[in-house]
Structure formats: C-alpha cells, structure tokens
Design a protein around this motif. Sequence first.
Motif, PDB file in Angstrom:
ATOM      1  N   THR A 282     -41.016  84.588  60.436  1.00  0.00           N
ATOM      2  CA  THR A 282     -40.241  85.185  59.341  1.00  0.00           C
ATOM      3  C   THR A 282     -39.277  86.201  59.949  1.00  0.00           C
ATOM      4  OG1 THR A 282     -41.886  86.922  58.937  1.00  0.00           O
ATOM      5  CG2 THR A 282     -42.077  84.905  57.619  1.00  0.00           C
ATOM      6  N   SER A 283     -38.251  86.560  59.197  1.00  0.00           N
ATOM      7  CA  SER A 283     -37.243  87.479  59.742  1.00  0.00           C
ATOM      8  C   SER A 283     -36.706  88.391  58.650  1.00  0.00           C
ATOM      9  CB  SER A 283     -36.106  86.696  60.412  1.00  0.00           C
ATOM     10  OG  SER A 283     -35.497  85.801  59.487  1.00  0.00           O
ATOM     11  N   PHE A 284     -35.633  89.110  58.981  1.00  0.00           N
ATOM     12  CA  PHE A 284     -35.109  90.144  58.085  1.00  0.00           C
ATOM     13  C   PHE A 284     -33.582  90.121  58.102  1.00  0.00           C
ATOM     14  CE2 PHE A 284     -34.283  94.245  56.256  1.00  0.00           C
ATOM     15  CZ  PHE A 284     -35.438  94.649  55.607  1.00  0.00           C
ATOM     16  N   ASP A 285     -32.959  90.190  56.961  1.00  0.00           N
ATOM     17  CA  ASP A 285     -31.513  90.378  56.738  1.00  0.00           C
ATOM     18  C   ASP A 285     -30.975  89.476  55.643  1.00  0.00           C
ATOM     19  OD1 ASP A 285     -30.884  92.535  58.278  1.00  0.00           O
ATOM     20  OD2 ASP A 285     -30.273  91.379  60.030  1.00  0.00           O
ATOM     21  N   GLY A 286     -31.174  88.148  55.778  1.00  0.00           N
ATOM     22  CA  GLY A 286     -30.636  87.241  54.784  1.00  0.00           C
ATOM     23  C   GLY A 286     -29.254  86.723  55.106  1.00  0.00           C
ATOM     24  N   ALA A 287     -28.934  86.591  56.403  1.00  0.00           N
ATOM     25  CA  ALA A 287     -27.651  86.023  56.817  1.00  0.00           C
ATOM     26  C   ALA A 287     -27.622  84.525  56.525  1.00  0.00           C
ATOM     27  CB  ALA A 287     -27.427  86.270  58.315  1.00  0.00           C
ATOM     28  N   PRO A 295     -36.328  74.926  61.835  1.00  0.00           N
ATOM     29  CA  PRO A 295     -36.384  74.881  60.372  1.00  0.00           C
ATOM     30  C   PRO A 295     -35.701  76.099  59.755  1.00  0.00           C
ATOM     31  CG  PRO A 295     -38.474  75.629  61.250  1.00  0.00           C
ATOM     32  CD  PRO A 295     -37.648  75.225  62.437  1.00  0.00           C
ATOM     33  N   ALA A 296     -35.382  75.982  58.488  1.00  0.00           N
ATOM     34  CA  ALA A 296     -34.742  77.102  57.790  1.00  0.00           C
ATOM     35  C   ALA A 296     -35.688  78.298  57.776  1.00  0.00           C
ATOM     36  CB  ALA A 296     -34.382  76.689  56.366  1.00  0.00           C
ATOM     37  N   LEU A 297     -35.110  79.486  57.962  1.00  0.00           N
ATOM     38  CA  LEU A 297     -35.920  80.697  58.117  1.00  0.00           C
ATOM     39  C   LEU A 297     -36.331  81.306  56.776  1.00  0.00           C
ATOM     40  CD1 LEU A 297     -33.921  82.502  60.954  1.00  0.00           C
ATOM     41  CD2 LEU A 297     -36.274  81.653  61.137  1.00  0.00           C
ATOM     42  N   THR A 298     -37.598  81.655  56.698  1.00  0.00           N
ATOM     43  CA  THR A 298     -38.059  82.515  55.617  1.00  0.00           C
ATOM     44  C   THR A 298     -37.652  83.935  55.997  1.00  0.00           C
ATOM     45  OG1 THR A 298     -39.913  81.105  54.954  1.00  0.00           O
ATOM     46  CG2 THR A 298     -40.107  83.457  54.481  1.00  0.00           C
ATOM     47  N   ARG A 334     -36.871  85.331  50.781  1.00  0.00           N
ATOM     48  CA  ARG A 334     -36.361  83.974  50.596  1.00  0.00           C
ATOM     49  C   ARG A 334     -37.274  83.028  51.371  1.00  0.00           C
ATOM     50  NH1 ARG A 334     -33.162  83.622  46.220  1.00  0.00           N
ATOM     51  NH2 ARG A 334     -31.555  85.248  46.235  1.00  0.00           N
ATOM     52  N   VAL A 335     -38.118  82.317  50.648  1.00  0.00           N
ATOM     53  CA  VAL A 335     -39.121  81.457  51.278  1.00  0.00           C
ATOM     54  C   VAL A 335     -38.514  80.104  51.614  1.00  0.00           C
ATOM     55  CG1 VAL A 335     -41.354  80.330  50.985  1.00  0.00           C
ATOM     56  CG2 VAL A 335     -40.987  82.639  50.084  1.00  0.00           C
ATOM     57  N   ARG A 336     -38.583  79.766  52.902  1.00  0.00           N
ATOM     58  CA  ARG A 336     -38.105  78.462  53.351  1.00  0.00           C
ATOM     59  C   ARG A 336     -39.209  77.796  54.187  1.00  0.00           C
ATOM     60  NH1 ARG A 336     -33.200  81.792  54.160  1.00  0.00           N
ATOM     61  NH2 ARG A 336     -31.920  81.509  52.297  1.00  0.00           N
ATOM     62  N   GLN A 337     -38.892  77.145  55.292  1.00  0.00           N
ATOM     63  CA  GLN A 337     -39.905  76.348  55.987  1.00  0.00           C
ATOM     64  C   GLN A 337     -40.507  76.990  57.227  1.00  0.00           C
ATOM     65  OE1 GLN A 337     -36.558  73.710  55.344  1.00  0.00           O
ATOM     66  NE2 GLN A 337     -37.942  72.061  55.929  1.00  0.00           N
ATOM     67  N   GLY A 340     -44.190  78.026  57.109  1.00  0.00           N
ATOM     68  CA  GLY A 340     -45.227  77.054  56.818  1.00  0.00           C
ATOM     69  C   GLY A 340     -45.198  76.552  55.385  1.00  0.00           C
ATOM     70  N   CYS A 341     -44.300  77.096  54.569  1.00  0.00           N
ATOM     71  CA  CYS A 341     -44.148  76.622  53.207  1.00  0.00           C
ATOM     72  C   CYS A 341     -43.363  75.310  53.190  1.00  0.00           C
ATOM     73  CB  CYS A 341     -43.436  77.658  52.344  1.00  0.00           C
ATOM     74  SG  CYS A 341     -44.473  79.099  51.928  1.00  0.00           S
ATOM     75  N   PRO A 342     -43.584  74.458  52.200  1.00  0.00           N
ATOM     76  CA  PRO A 342     -42.810  73.212  52.128  1.00  0.00           C
ATOM     77  C   PRO A 342     -41.349  73.510  51.821  1.00  0.00           C
ATOM     78  CG  PRO A 342     -44.122  73.503  50.139  1.00  0.00           C
ATOM     79  CD  PRO A 342     -44.569  74.558  51.100  1.00  0.00           C
ATOM     80  N   ALA A 343     -40.505  72.515  52.134  1.00  0.00           N
ATOM     81  CA  ALA A 343     -39.075  72.657  51.878  1.00  0.00           C
ATOM     82  C   ALA A 343     -38.840  72.817  50.386  1.00  0.00           C
ATOM     83  CB  ALA A 343     -38.321  71.457  52.417  1.00  0.00           C
ATOM     84  N   GLN A 344     -37.893  73.700  50.041  1.00  0.00           N
ATOM     85  CA  GLN A 344     -37.504  73.906  48.652  1.00  0.00           C
ATOM     86  C   GLN A 344     -36.052  73.482  48.476  1.00  0.00           C
ATOM     87  OE1 GLN A 344     -38.315  77.967  47.584  1.00  0.00           O
ATOM     88  NE2 GLN A 344     -40.514  77.773  47.915  1.00  0.00           N
ATOM     89  N   ALA A 345     -35.642  73.347  47.225  1.00  0.00           N
ATOM     90  CA  ALA A 345     -34.256  72.963  46.951  1.00  0.00           C
ATOM     91  C   ALA A 345     -33.320  74.029  47.480  1.00  0.00           C
ATOM     92  CB  ALA A 345     -34.057  72.802  45.449  1.00  0.00           C
ATOM     93  N   SER A 346     -32.167  73.618  48.017  1.00  0.00           N
ATOM     94  CA  SER A 346     -31.174  74.551  48.545  1.00  0.00           C
ATOM     95  C   SER A 346     -30.690  75.472  47.458  1.00  0.00           C
ATOM     96  CB  SER A 346     -29.989  73.785  49.144  1.00  0.00           C
ATOM     97  OG  SER A 346     -28.918  74.647  49.411  1.00  0.00           O
ATOM     98  N   SER A 347     -30.404  76.744  47.837  1.00  0.00           N
ATOM     99  CA  SER A 347     -29.873  77.710  46.855  1.00  0.00           C
ATOM    100  C   SER A 347     -28.490  77.315  46.400  1.00  0.00           C
ATOM    101  CB  SER A 347     -29.843  79.112  47.478  1.00  0.00           C
ATOM    102  OG  SER A 347     -29.011  79.118  48.629  1.00  0.00           O
ATOM    103  N   ALA A 348     -27.835  76.387  47.133  1.00  0.00           N
ATOM    104  CA  ALA A 348     -26.496  75.954  46.754  1.00  0.00           C
ATOM    105  C   ALA A 348     -26.547  74.861  45.677  1.00  0.00           C
ATOM    106  CB  ALA A 348     -25.743  75.429  47.981  1.00  0.00           C
ATOM    107  N   THR A 349     -27.765  74.330  45.405  1.00  0.00           N
ATOM    108  CA  THR A 349     -27.889  73.259  44.427  1.00  0.00           C
ATOM    109  C   THR A 349     -27.796  73.822  43.008  1.00  0.00           C
ATOM    110  OG1 THR A 349     -29.344  72.047  45.929  1.00  0.00           O
ATOM    111  CG2 THR A 349     -29.381  71.404  43.612  1.00  0.00           C
ATOM    112  N   PRO A 350     -26.954  73.250  42.149  1.00  0.00           N
ATOM    113  CA  PRO A 350     -26.834  73.751  40.776  1.00  0.00           C
ATOM    114  C   PRO A 350     -28.159  73.664  40.038  1.00  0.00           C
ATOM    115  CG  PRO A 350     -25.023  72.246  41.306  1.00  0.00           C
ATOM    116  CD  PRO A 350     -26.015  72.138  42.403  1.00  0.00           C
TER     117      PRO A 350
END
Length: 350
Positions: A282-287, A295-298, A334-337, A340-350
Amino acid sequence: MEAMTTSAVHTPRGPVTRKDVARYAGVSTAVVSYVVNGGPKKVAPATEAKVQDAIRILGYRPNAAARALKLGSSETIGLIIPDNTNPFFSLLAHAVEDAAAELGYALLLTNSDGNLTKERRNIRNLASRQVDGVVLASVLFEPDLAALESAEIPAVLLNHGGKSPGFNSVGVDLAAGARMAVDHLIGHGHTNIALAMGTNTGHDYDLREEGWLQALAAAGLPEGPIVRGPFSREGGYAVGRRLLASADRPTAVFASSDMQAIGILRAIHEAGLNVPGDIALTSFDGAAEAEYSWPALTTVEQPVRVMAEAAVGALLGARRGEPAAHRTFPTELRVRQSCGCPAQASSATP
C-alpha cells in the motif's frame, strides 16, 4: 463605423497604448479603462463592443506593471514545489493554478528540486517580483520565510503535516492516513509489515511513520523493518531491494509515497516475486500512476483539489488580515489490487 474604417488606415507603429484604443474607438481613455478593468463604472454594450473591436484590431495589450501599480496588486501568486516531474506535485500544481485562476490570479511556478538552498532562492525571487502571495510545499517543517515577511507578502504552507504557529498551512492527517493503509494490510492477515519511509531535507519526524507504529501497536504486532530513502521511484527501488535482501523478509510493505511504491514494485518483479501474492503493498498520495501501475496500487488519496482551493483561499484571506490557521483534511483509502483485494471497476467508468 465610418470613424472606425478611417482610423484603420492610421494604426500606430509603436506599442499600442490606451490612447490609441480610445482614438480608434472614438471614446475617452477612461472608457477604455473601464472596459479593460471591468469597471468601476458600467459601459453601454454598444460602446464596449467598439472598444473590444479596437483592442482586437490594434492588438492592444494592457501594461501589467502599470495595472499592478494602480491596483496595488500583481494579481499573481507564486508556487514553490519540490519537483513538478513528480505526478503528485504536478497534480497539486495544476489544482493550485485552477484555484488561482478562478479568482482572477495568474500562477508563477518554481521548483526547489528538494533542495533547501534553491527553495530559499525561489522565495527571494518571488518576493522581489512582489507577487500577492506564495504557496509553498517546503522541504522543511518550519521554512525560512524572512524574505516574504520583510516584503509583507503572505505565505501558505501546502502539503504540510502539522501546525506551524503564526503561519497558514494546509495538509492532511498523515498519521490517520497511514494507520488506515496499515490497518488494511493487517485485515488481510499480515503480521510482518515493513515501512518504506521517505527522507526529508530537515530530517523532521514524519507522521506517516507514527501512523504505521500506531496501527501495529493497536493490533498487538511487533514493529516491522523500516528502510529509508528518497521520495522517488529510484528511492523506492533501492528500498525495495534492501527489503527483499533482509533475512526476515516482510509479507507486506507500506510505502510513504506512490513514487516509492512504483520503485518497490519494480524491485519485487525483478526478484521474480508476485504482488500481492508474495508481498502486499500500500502507499500514500493518490497520484495517477497509482491507478495505472501493475498491479494497481491501493493508496491513501489526498484531496488535492480541496487542499489547493483552501491554500489559495487562505492566502487571499491573509491579505485581508484574517488570522493564520492550520487546515487539515481527511484522506481516503483507494482500494485496488496491490493489497490483495480483487480488481474493482475503474474510477473512470461512468
């Protein structure tokens, strides 16, 4: 319109002045001033249209220095950030520029490159240009603002982790954000969680480290390894290699910035290990890079736009004599993969 057509033959050869525009439009220089400055007196729509046509045809550009002298304002805000090649600070700078523009101010951006000497030089340069205020993402917890104070130019400390008495500052609760990220890793069953901690010029204690410690203590877990390095991809890569080489390799890592996490990801991949299977992260900032890494960062996301608007608002408030204050905003996980969490829908998806 006949006067306009005749005047078109006699356009000035040198720099176009307000008198030239007035002569061309057949109005007084005061009327031109009202149109250019949006007041203080109203101008009839038809007259304003004639002045605007004259400005466009003659190519008139108002003298910014003269306007600043008359208004007692340069209508410019200075911004100093450590590195605009860092996606987080690019996002932050863009948000400050938008917030300033909404209030009619231009932005003058400078970089300190994380260097104290350069930061101080940038402060002096902005002070000499008589900007209306400076928003500073400093390399120090308590920066030297003497040049601004002597010039009576207000400053706001942005991306600031705590109160600095006497100064306006804007930031997030770093400790609470870090706790949230580490708690999430603990929730996945990890008991050996390392900290990849960024270093700063002033060697100040970073509250993200405090949040990591608090989360482990609350769960009754021992402190994992701490490895320190620059807040950068390269710094994260070096930190990742050191963590992987340790005898008691952690099963999870909390990185104090997204850029460090990107470097750690590379080190883990090069070692033939899997994220999050072998090591969760996991990380910090939200860039933006956090969402598009693999994988996409939580990550703990900072409310960049809200922080920028608060910083610009505090700066203008200081010019009106409002008292200094520290404004703290909440973060969001922002929980991503990568955790260890499963993939979620992109935040860009309407």
